[in-house]
Design an enzyme around this catalytic site. Structure first.
Site, PDB file in Angstrom:
ATOM      1  N   ARG A   1       0.841  -1.208   0.000  1.00 58.12           N
ATOM      2  CA  ARG A   1       0.000   0.000   0.000  1.00 58.12           C
ATOM      3  C   ARG A   1       0.877   1.259   0.000  1.00 58.12           C
ATOM      4  O   ARG A   1       0.425   2.344  -0.367  1.00 58.12           O
ATOM      5  CB  ARG A   1      -0.975   0.021   1.191  1.00 58.12           C
TER       6      ARG A   1
ATOM      7  N   TYR B   1     -15.543  16.684 -15.216  1.00 56.42           N
ATOM      8  CA  TYR B   1     -16.145  15.359 -15.100  1.00 56.42           C
ATOM      9  C   TYR B   1     -17.089  15.327 -13.898  1.00 56.42           C
ATOM     10  O   TYR B   1     -16.783  15.891 -12.840  1.00 56.42           O
ATOM     11  CB  TYR B   1     -15.009  14.329 -14.968  1.00 56.42           C
TER      12      TYR B   1
HETATM   13  C1  LIG Z   1     -11.844  13.913 -17.374  1.00 60.31           C
HETATM   14  C2  LIG Z   1     -11.925  12.770 -16.429  1.00 60.31           C
HETATM   15  N1  LIG Z   1     -11.220  12.820 -15.292  1.00 60.31           N
HETATM   16  C3  LIG Z   1     -11.276  11.829 -14.391  1.00 60.31           C
HETATM   17  C4  LIG Z   1     -12.066  10.711 -14.587  1.00 60.31           C
HETATM   18  C5  LIG Z   1     -12.123   9.646 -13.547  1.00 60.31           C
HETATM   19  O1  LIG Z   1     -11.418   8.521 -13.958  1.00 60.31           O
HETATM   20  P1  LIG Z   1     -11.652   7.068 -13.358  1.00 60.31           P
HETATM   21  O2  LIG Z   1     -12.939   6.555 -13.915  1.00 60.31           O
HETATM   22  O3  LIG Z   1     -10.451   6.311 -13.802  1.00 60.31           O
HETATM   23  O4  LIG Z   1     -11.740   7.200 -11.874  1.00 60.31           O
HETATM   24  C6  LIG Z   1     -12.810  10.606 -15.757  1.00 60.31           C
HETATM   25  C7  LIG Z   1     -13.664   9.456 -15.997  1.00 60.31           C
HETATM   26  O5  LIG Z   1     -14.401   9.397 -16.957  1.00 60.31           O
HETATM   27  C8  LIG Z   1     -12.747  11.677 -16.695  1.00 60.31           C
HETATM   28  O6  LIG Z   1     -13.456  11.663 -17.827  1.00 60.31           O
END
Ligand SMILES: Cc1ncc(COP(=O)(O)O)c(C=O)c1O
Length: 403
Positions: free
Chosen positions: A62, A115
């Site tokens: 970890r 996101y």
């Molecule tokens: C722009 C962006 N950042 C972060 C993430 C999060 O990634 P993860 O699904 O690997 O946690 C996503 C997921 O779609 C994303 O589109």
């Protein structure tokens, strides 16, 4: 085996026999998957030194794992960063990247179209812990500056190419503004990948990516990474140790495998995405197409400066939520799901999938229309994609005015 060992019971001998890890002198072609939860020290003092990071080495997985470390270093190297850290998901990476920078009472200014889970992390998790969050339009630099000037902010957060609206942020200007006001610029570069954009070179302090997407590239792994200065990454590592978001060795292996073909995949996806964007831009019933490689993109000049290529992501706006759904349902090549950055092409309806956490009002405020479709272009033959999209568009528009 010593004669003492030969006298031991079957269980003891079986465990010993099956854990004689080889010392290999020759370099393997691929980074081995160090599928081990612990690493042995010479003695208690040796363990204490290793676990305290007084010298390089491994103790408990970890904290650090060799396969994960190679993934972290590869990410840092491709971004020209001093150091990196690998995580079990993009959200794990963003979470640790922010927790290493803010505490109760601090303030984050984020661009508004990010996101959905990133927005939820800021609004639900960090706000509930006493962190203030404000959302701004990344293109309205005056507003960004006013927000930064109105009260001290620890972090300015942006996506290179925003999810899902394909807004291209002016990272160089955002970095200037952040630094003038004492904030750290954190950039989510997931939509671009290090091949398309180098946020640190443009002035950002920290870059994060979901390695689930273009880095991994095959829809078979969930992972993430952060890169920045060595001192900052030590803080990120401490957060990771205490919160446990580390990447598994196998996931790191898959990401490393994907990274080796990133440039080839991005070249091909970018070429197909440009062809699709051009076709969709001319298609009847499409109110808008956003692709960084199109001259009509509102930030075409920024894209030209910051991006090597247009990338594999585009968005189109159809007249309604129902039309967007009908378009996706009538596609034959992309499966109905919600990810991006793969050999497979995906079409997603953000309001019901990736940005479902946002209310209709928040969607409107974030500039996300109800009829938006986000497309991630994979490696299928471009002509097949063009034909599939044209057919689905016709079917969606024929479905009638309510569709
Ligand atoms: C722009 C962006 N950042 C972060 C993430 C999060 O990634 P993860 O699904 O690997 O946690 C996503 C997921 O779609 C994303 O589109």
């Amino acid at each position: 085996m010593s004669s003492d060992e030969q006298q031991q019971g079957f269980g003891t001998r079986a465990i010993k026999a099956a854990t004689r890890t080889p010392k290999v002198e020759q370099h393997p072609a691929a980074v081995p998957i160090y599928q081990s939860a612990t690493f042995h020290a010479r003695d208690v003092d040796d363990y204490a030194e290793l676990v305290g990071f007084e010298r390089p080495g491994y103790t408990y997985a970890r904290l650090e794992n060799p396969t994960a470390d190679v993934m972290a270093s590869a990410f840092a190297e491709l971004h020209g960063a001093e150091a990196g850290f690998a995580f079990g998901s993009g959200m794990g990476a963003i979470h640790a990247a922010l927790l290493a920078l803010v505490r109760a009472g601090d303030r984050i200014i984020s661009t508004r179209a990010v996101y959905g889970s990133t927005r939820a992390l800021m609004e639900r998790v960090l706000r509930s812990l006493g962190v203030e969050v404000a959302f701004v339009d990344p293109i309205d630099l005056e507003r960004v500056e006013r927000e930064l000037a109105s009260a001290p902010a620890a972090v300015l957060y942006a996506e290179t190419i925003s999810n899902p609206t394909i807004v291209v942020a002016d990272l160089a200007r955002l970095a200037d503004l952040a630094h003038t006001h004492g904030a750290t610029l954190v950039v989510d570069n997931t939509f671009a990948s290090p091949y398309i954009c180098q946020p640190l070179e443009l002035g950002a302090d920290v870059v994060v990516e979901s390695a689930t997407k273009w880095l991994g590239g095959h829809s078979d792994v969930v992972a993430g990474a952060v890169a920045g200065t060595r001192a900052y990454i030590e803080r990120v590592r401490d957060v990771a140790i205490d919160t446990g978001g580390i990447v598994s060795p196998f996931a790191a292996f898959l990401v490393l495998r994907g990274v080796q073909t990133l440039h080839v995949r991005m070249d091909r996806s970018s070429a197909s995405a440009l062809a699709l964007a051009r076709q969709l831009e001319e298609a009847p019933g499409v109110s808008g197409v956003w692709y960084p490689g199109l001259p009509s993109h509102p930030q075409a000049e920024i894209a030209q400066r910051e991006l090597r290529l247009g990338g594999g992501m585009l968005a189109l706006e159809l007249p309604s939520r129902a039309a967007a759904a009908a378009f996706i349902d009538n596609l034959h090549i992309p499966p109905v799901t919600a990810t991006l950055g793969s050999v497979v092409t995906y079409a997603v309806h953000p309001p019901t999938a990736t940005h479902r956490q946002l209310s209709d009002q928040q969607l409107a405020e974030a500039g996300i229309p109800q009829g938006l479709v986000r497309i991630s272009v994979g490696l299928e033959d471009a002509d097949d994609l063009l034909a599939d999209m044209a057919g689905a568009l016709m079917a969606a528009l024929e479905a009638g005015p309510s569709a």
